[in-house]
Design a protein around this motif. Sequence first.
Motif, PDB file in Angstrom:
ATOM      1  N   GLY A   1     -24.082  14.246 -11.690  1.00  0.00           N
ATOM      2  CA  GLY A   1     -23.569  13.436 -13.054  1.00  0.00           C
ATOM      3  C   GLY A   1     -23.209  12.031 -12.760  1.00  0.00           C
ATOM      4  O   GLY A   1     -22.539  11.308 -13.175  1.00  0.00           O
ATOM      5  N   GLY A   2     -23.673  11.438 -11.584  1.00  0.00           N
ATOM      6  CA  GLY A   2     -23.262  10.060 -11.264  1.00  0.00           C
ATOM      7  C   GLY A   2     -22.079  10.090 -10.251  1.00  0.00           C
ATOM      8  O   GLY A   2     -21.832   8.834 -10.223  1.00  0.00           O
TER       9      GLY A   2
ATOM     10  N   CYS B   1     -28.290   5.469 -10.477  1.00  0.00           N
ATOM     11  CA  CYS B   1     -28.221   6.758 -11.052  1.00  0.00           C
ATOM     12  C   CYS B   1     -29.164   7.162 -12.062  1.00  0.00           C
ATOM     13  O   CYS B   1     -29.753   8.479 -12.387  1.00  0.00           O
ATOM     14  N   ARG B   2     -29.345   6.175 -12.833  1.00  0.00           N
ATOM     15  CA  ARG B   2     -30.072   6.408 -14.249  1.00  0.00           C
ATOM     16  C   ARG B   2     -31.599   7.039 -13.744  1.00  0.00           C
ATOM     17  O   ARG B   2     -31.819   7.902 -14.646  1.00  0.00           O
ATOM     18  N   ASP B   3     -32.363   6.703 -13.057  1.00  0.00           N
ATOM     19  CA  ASP B   3     -33.377   7.163 -12.583  1.00  0.00           C
ATOM     20  C   ASP B   3     -33.637   8.214 -11.517  1.00  0.00           C
ATOM     21  O   ASP B   3     -34.527   8.585 -10.932  1.00  0.00           O
ATOM     22  N   CYS B   4     -32.501   8.794 -10.763  1.00  0.00           N
ATOM     23  CA  CYS B   4     -32.381   9.723  -9.763  1.00  0.00           C
ATOM     24  C   CYS B   4     -32.661  10.900 -10.024  1.00  0.00           C
ATOM     25  O   CYS B   4     -31.993  11.364 -11.153  1.00  0.00           O
TER      26      CYS B   4
ATOM     27  N   VAL C   1     -34.971   9.015  -1.883  1.00  0.00           N
ATOM     28  CA  VAL C   1     -34.928  10.342  -2.650  1.00  0.00           C
ATOM     29  C   VAL C   1     -34.840   9.998  -3.961  1.00  0.00           C
ATOM     30  O   VAL C   1     -35.275  10.719  -4.739  1.00  0.00           O
ATOM     31  N   ARG C   2     -34.271   9.160  -4.629  1.00  0.00           N
ATOM     32  CA  ARG C   2     -34.249   8.619  -5.824  1.00  0.00           C
ATOM     33  C   ARG C   2     -35.642   8.287  -6.531  1.00  0.00           C
ATOM     34  O   ARG C   2     -36.578   7.893  -5.784  1.00  0.00           O
ATOM     35  N   GLY C   3     -35.731   8.324  -7.881  1.00  0.00           N
ATOM     36  CA  GLY C   3     -37.062   7.900  -8.351  1.00  0.00           C
ATOM     37  C   GLY C   3     -37.129   8.711  -9.666  1.00  0.00           C
ATOM     38  O   GLY C   3     -36.282   9.625  -9.972  1.00  0.00           O
TER      39      GLY C   3
ATOM     40  N   GLY D   1     -21.063   2.397 -14.153  1.00  0.00           N
ATOM     41  CA  GLY D   1     -21.840   2.089 -13.042  1.00  0.00           C
ATOM     42  C   GLY D   1     -21.698   3.127 -12.133  1.00  0.00           C
ATOM     43  O   GLY D   1     -21.256   3.963 -12.113  1.00  0.00           O
ATOM     44  N   GLN D   2     -22.921   3.182 -11.072  1.00  0.00           N
ATOM     45  CA  GLN D   2     -23.217   4.026 -10.206  1.00  0.00           C
ATOM     46  C   GLN D   2     -21.913   4.162  -9.228  1.00  0.00           C
ATOM     47  O   GLN D   2     -21.048   2.966  -9.163  1.00  0.00           O
TER      48      GLN D   2
END
Length: 420
Positions: free
Chosen positions: A368-369, A358-361, A395-397, A384-385
């Motif tokens: 909001g996770g 989630c941190r870099d999504c 899609v994340r990044g 945690g996620q």
Amino acid sequence: MNRITQCLHGHGTVSSAMKHRGRPASGVPGRMLAFMEMRRPVVFWNVTDRCNLSCRHCYGQSGPGEPAGPELTTAEATAMISDLAAMGVPLILFTGGEPLMREDLFQLAGHARSLGMMTALSTNGTLITPETARRIRETGIGYSGISLDGSTPATHDAFRDTPGSFERATAAFGHCRNAGVRCGVRVTLTRENHQELGDLVDLARDLGASRFCLYWLVPSGRGRGVYERLQLGPSEVMAALDLLYEKARETGPGEMEFLTVDAPQDCVHLLASMERDGSPDLADARTLVVSQKGGCSAGDRVADIDPRGNVYPCQFARSPSFHVGNVRERPFSELWNDETNPVLRRFRTHAGVVGGTCRDCTHYGLCGGGCRVRAQVLTGDFLGQDPFCYVSQEVRGPGDREGQGPFLPGRHGGRKPVGY
């Protein structure tokens, strides 16, 4: 909540939401409450743990064997309602167990009505007779959500562990309709009933439901014991969301409203689908989603009170580690407005610090996770996620933190979203 219909048919919704901000909660229409900037929560009140059914996925431990006590007395419950009204709580949702098994339910609903509060009912429907439906209307309960977990008696009755429950639940819609009570379908989707989703939507329409609300399984209560066996996988979740999206597109907003609950990340699918289809309501939809400031409402716009007066951030967070306090010891208004309460602080300040993928999504600013209860129970880490997140890793990044991800407004218009 992921309000599919309000986003898909959003003409006028944004202006209406903005118009009602700053107004007293009593003057805000129920459909607008999710978009208001207020820390006066919608209260889910489990008025009893007693129930005439024994559902395998119950987020509590409700059932026929549950004792009545020590539920809040009528006097204690009435005083609590007065406190909720005084602090501006906009809506009480009476739930359980089966709320219709509490003998003074209509007295409590009438008291809330006398104070100008909106109320709703969450029920399995099996106890709603024509007379009960009439009393629901007369005491001012504005909406009844009735659970249907299958489009056939075989599926629903197995889920509810009670033969005949499907017949009585579907009959309840007719009783409510005849009494002038607005009602809707509530379904928890699992591996055992997801193939019937389309038929369930059609059944809901035939029954005259004004709302179709899909819940995803949360590992809480008896639902914890069946979670691994019944929870859907990513492909099944995506198929269900695709189906609801198409049903909502072809259904007028005045006919039936579609929404999903317990997975804030559902908004990513909705916005991506609207962009893919060139929806003229996309900009308004994104404004509405962003206005919810990161999805999950627990501990902020939503609260739960159990039969004994214990307060929790939401109805799925009823565990000792999430205990906020008890209204028998301190009024709800004081508990909820105590900025030093460690449980409420955790829920209200987790935005921006959830870890894992989630941190870099790029979509983190929208969801909001996800669900903190799933994260805590399944990973042991509140920050945690959400293990239920189905958004493709592709899609994340790296991206901005405001939800303006690569497949949302202004980027790659018309391109099919990666991972969908």
